[in-house]
Scaffold this motif. Structure first.
Motif, PDB file in Angstrom:
ATOM      1  N   UNK A 154     -11.819  -5.627  -0.433  1.00  0.00           N
ATOM      2  CA  UNK A 154     -11.765  -5.251  -1.850  1.00  0.00           C
ATOM      3  C   UNK A 154     -10.623  -5.979  -2.558  1.00  0.00           C
ATOM      4  N   UNK A 155      -9.487  -6.083  -1.873  1.00  0.00           N
ATOM      5  CA  UNK A 155      -8.336  -6.792  -2.451  1.00  0.00           C
ATOM      6  C   UNK A 155      -8.650  -8.273  -2.605  1.00  0.00           C
ATOM      7  N   UNK A 156      -9.229  -8.870  -1.565  1.00  0.00           N
ATOM      8  CA  UNK A 156      -9.574 -10.293  -1.619  1.00  0.00           C
ATOM      9  C   UNK A 156     -10.591 -10.588  -2.725  1.00  0.00           C
ATOM     10  N   UNK A 157     -11.541  -9.683  -2.910  1.00  0.00           N
ATOM     11  CA  UNK A 157     -12.562  -9.876  -3.934  1.00  0.00           C
ATOM     12  C   UNK A 157     -11.981  -9.911  -5.347  1.00  0.00           C
ATOM     13  N   UNK A 158     -10.809  -9.285  -5.514  1.00  0.00           N
ATOM     14  CA  UNK A 158     -10.156  -9.254  -6.827  1.00  0.00           C
ATOM     15  C   UNK A 158      -8.667  -9.547  -6.658  1.00  0.00           C
ATOM     16  N   UNK A 159      -8.358 -10.667  -5.985  1.00  0.00           N
ATOM     17  CA  UNK A 159      -6.972 -10.994  -5.626  1.00  0.00           C
ATOM     18  C   UNK A 159      -6.083 -11.152  -6.860  1.00  0.00           C
ATOM     19  N   UNK A 160      -6.615 -11.698  -7.934  1.00  0.00           N
ATOM     20  CA  UNK A 160      -5.802 -11.875  -9.149  1.00  0.00           C
ATOM     21  C   UNK A 160      -5.316 -10.533  -9.688  1.00  0.00           C
ATOM     22  N   UNK A 161      -6.200  -9.560  -9.734  1.00  0.00           N
ATOM     23  CA  UNK A 161      -5.819  -8.233 -10.211  1.00  0.00           C
ATOM     24  C   UNK A 161      -4.816  -7.585  -9.260  1.00  0.00           C
ATOM     25  N   UNK A 162      -5.003  -7.762  -7.957  1.00  0.00           N
ATOM     26  CA  UNK A 162      -4.076  -7.211  -6.965  1.00  0.00           C
ATOM     27  C   UNK A 162      -2.671  -7.770  -7.172  1.00  0.00           C
ATOM     28  N   UNK A 163      -2.561  -9.079  -7.381  1.00  0.00           N
ATOM     29  CA  UNK A 163      -1.254  -9.698  -7.597  1.00  0.00           C
ATOM     30  C   UNK A 163      -0.592  -9.160  -8.857  1.00  0.00           C
ATOM     31  N   UNK A 164      -1.386  -8.934  -9.895  1.00  0.00           N
ATOM     32  CA  UNK A 164      -0.852  -8.349 -11.130  1.00  0.00           C
ATOM     33  C   UNK A 164      -0.414  -6.912 -10.896  1.00  0.00           C
ATOM     34  N   UNK A 165      -1.176  -6.184 -10.098  1.00  0.00           N
ATOM     35  CA  UNK A 165      -0.826  -4.799  -9.793  1.00  0.00           C
ATOM     36  C   UNK A 165       0.495  -4.710  -9.019  1.00  0.00           C
ATOM     37  N   UNK A 166       0.746  -5.677  -8.139  1.00  0.00           N
ATOM     38  CA  UNK A 166       2.001  -5.669  -7.384  1.00  0.00           C
ATOM     39  C   UNK A 166       3.204  -5.783  -8.305  1.00  0.00           C
ATOM     40  N   UNK A 167       3.101  -6.638  -9.310  1.00  0.00           N
ATOM     41  CA  UNK A 167       4.227  -6.822 -10.216  1.00  0.00           C
ATOM     42  C   UNK A 167       4.310  -8.251 -10.715  1.00  0.00           C
ATOM     43  N   UNK A 168       5.512  -8.676 -11.033  1.00  0.00           N
ATOM     44  CA  UNK A 168       5.764  -9.963 -11.677  1.00  0.00           C
ATOM     45  C   UNK A 168       6.018 -11.059 -10.645  1.00  0.00           C
ATOM     46  N   UNK A 169       5.385 -12.226 -10.834  1.00  0.00           N
ATOM     47  CA  UNK A 169       5.737 -13.421 -10.082  1.00  0.00           C
ATOM     48  C   UNK A 169       5.103 -13.601  -8.720  1.00  0.00           C
ATOM     49  N   UNK A 170       4.114 -12.791  -8.356  1.00  0.00           N
ATOM     50  CA  UNK A 170       3.495 -12.901  -7.042  1.00  0.00           C
ATOM     51  C   UNK A 170       2.398 -13.957  -7.034  1.00  0.00           C
ATOM     52  N   UNK A 171       2.357 -14.740  -5.966  1.00  0.00           N
ATOM     53  CA  UNK A 171       1.279 -15.718  -5.784  1.00  0.00           C
ATOM     54  C   UNK A 171       0.743 -15.602  -4.357  1.00  0.00           C
ATOM     55  N   UNK A 172      -0.540 -15.867  -4.207  1.00  0.00           N
ATOM     56  CA  UNK A 172      -1.251 -15.702  -2.948  1.00  0.00           C
ATOM     57  C   UNK A 172      -1.105 -16.946  -2.077  1.00  0.00           C
ATOM     58  N   UNK A 173      -0.789 -16.744  -0.790  1.00  0.00           N
ATOM     59  CA  UNK A 173      -0.748 -17.847   0.164  1.00  0.00           C
ATOM     60  C   UNK A 173      -1.914 -17.737   1.136  1.00  0.00           C
ATOM     61  N   UNK A 174      -2.036 -16.579   1.808  1.00  0.00           N
ATOM     62  CA  UNK A 174      -3.121 -16.427   2.786  1.00  0.00           C
ATOM     63  C   UNK A 174      -3.342 -14.962   3.114  1.00  0.00           C
ATOM     64  N   UNK A 175      -4.506 -14.703   3.676  1.00  0.00           N
ATOM     65  CA  UNK A 175      -4.924 -13.377   4.137  1.00  0.00           C
ATOM     66  C   UNK A 175      -5.140 -13.477   5.645  1.00  0.00           C
ATOM     67  N   UNK A 176      -4.713 -12.451   6.389  1.00  0.00           N
ATOM     68  CA  UNK A 176      -4.809 -12.476   7.856  1.00  0.00           C
ATOM     69  C   UNK A 176      -4.128 -13.738   8.406  1.00  0.00           C
ATOM     70  N   UNK A 177      -2.927 -13.992   7.927  1.00  0.00           N
ATOM     71  CA  UNK A 177      -2.153 -15.169   8.323  1.00  0.00           C
ATOM     72  C   UNK A 177      -1.766 -15.041   9.795  1.00  0.00           C
ATOM     73  N   UNK A 178      -2.245 -15.969  10.603  1.00  0.00           N
ATOM     74  CA  UNK A 178      -2.057 -15.911  12.055  1.00  0.00           C
ATOM     75  C   UNK A 178      -0.676 -16.430  12.446  1.00  0.00           C
ATOM     76  N   UNK A 179       0.009 -15.644  13.304  1.00  0.00           N
ATOM     77  CA  UNK A 179       1.281 -16.067  13.872  1.00  0.00           C
ATOM     78  C   UNK A 179       1.253 -15.788  15.369  1.00  0.00           C
ATOM     79  N   UNK A 180       2.048 -16.536  16.119  1.00  0.00           N
ATOM     80  CA  UNK A 180       2.119 -16.337  17.563  1.00  0.00           C
ATOM     81  C   UNK A 180       3.563 -16.013  17.936  1.00  0.00           C
ATOM     82  N   UNK A 181       3.739 -14.851  18.529  1.00  0.00           N
ATOM     83  CA  UNK A 181       5.045 -14.412  19.007  1.00  0.00           C
ATOM     84  C   UNK A 181       4.924 -14.248  20.514  1.00  0.00           C
ATOM     85  N   UNK A 182       5.608 -15.122  21.239  1.00  0.00           N
ATOM     86  CA  UNK A 182       5.444 -15.144  22.695  1.00  0.00           C
ATOM     87  C   UNK A 182       4.040 -15.590  23.023  1.00  0.00           C
TER      88      UNK A 182
END
Length: 186
Positions: free
Chosen positions: A73-101
């Motif tokens: 639901x957030x991804x489908x309306x990412x622009x509105x989600x960023x506005x809801x968070x507040x000022x100055x937010x920009x999207x980089x990625x969703x489910x951003x994969x990282x490896x720890x150990x």
């Protein structure tokens, strides 16, 4: 220099302000002179993050929303989600994969805030806030700081978005870079 000044407004009673000791009585808390000046000059993240965040859902969804469905639901309306968070937010990625150990992890949403020149790690939870969420997001924030953040950028900020808050748990969170907010579906 002013030694003592009585401050009065319509919403509060008189309060003393002592400049010689660099202490200011504001409401029920004390701020030192440096913190007071910083609050006047720089906006704080916790004042820019809305609470609650409104997430629009289709009328066809009547049952309890799963975490995966909420992410979509957030991804489908990412622009509105960023506005809801507040000022100055920009999207980089969703489910951003990282490896720890030897283990792979996924950061729900990796954002960047241009106001703070900092990466933002967002974790979405469909439950009440729990203390283990702090450990999870701290791990992700530390990973971003060590492996992604550039030297000219501020330390990573974490935002935990839950269905219901638990201020008693959050009160004892020792990291001032972690914030919690609620979401409401409409």
């Amino acid at each position: 220099d002013i030694e003592n000044v009585t401050v009065t407004d319509a919403d509060t009673t008189s309060e003393d302000v002592t400049t010689s000791s660099n202490k200011y009585v504001v409401g029920s808390g004390f701020l030192d002179n440096k913190t007071y000046k910083e609050e006047l000059e720089e906006p704080k993240v916790n004042t820019l993050i809305k609470n609650p965040i409104i997430i629009k859902t289709p009328k066809s969804i009547k049952e309890k929303i799963t975490e995966k469905a909420l992410h979509q639901l957030i991804l489908d309306d990412i622009c509105n989600f960023l506005k809801e968070l507040g000022v100055g937010f920009s999207f980089i990625d969703h489910e951003y994969k990282i490896k720890i150990g030897n283990t792979y992890h996924s950061i729900d949403f990796l954002l960047f805030n241009i106001e703070y020149n900092a990466f933002i790690v967002v974790e979405i939870k469909v439950t009440e806030f729990k203390s283990e969420y702090i450990g999870q997001i701290t791990k992700y924030m530390n990973y971003v700081d060590k492996n992604i953040r550039k030297i000219n950028q501020e330390k990573t900020i974490g935002i935990i978005i839950c269905k219901k808050d638990n201020q008693f748990v959050m009160e004892y969170c020792s990291d001032e870079r972690i914030f919690m907010t609620n979401y409401v579906t409409i």
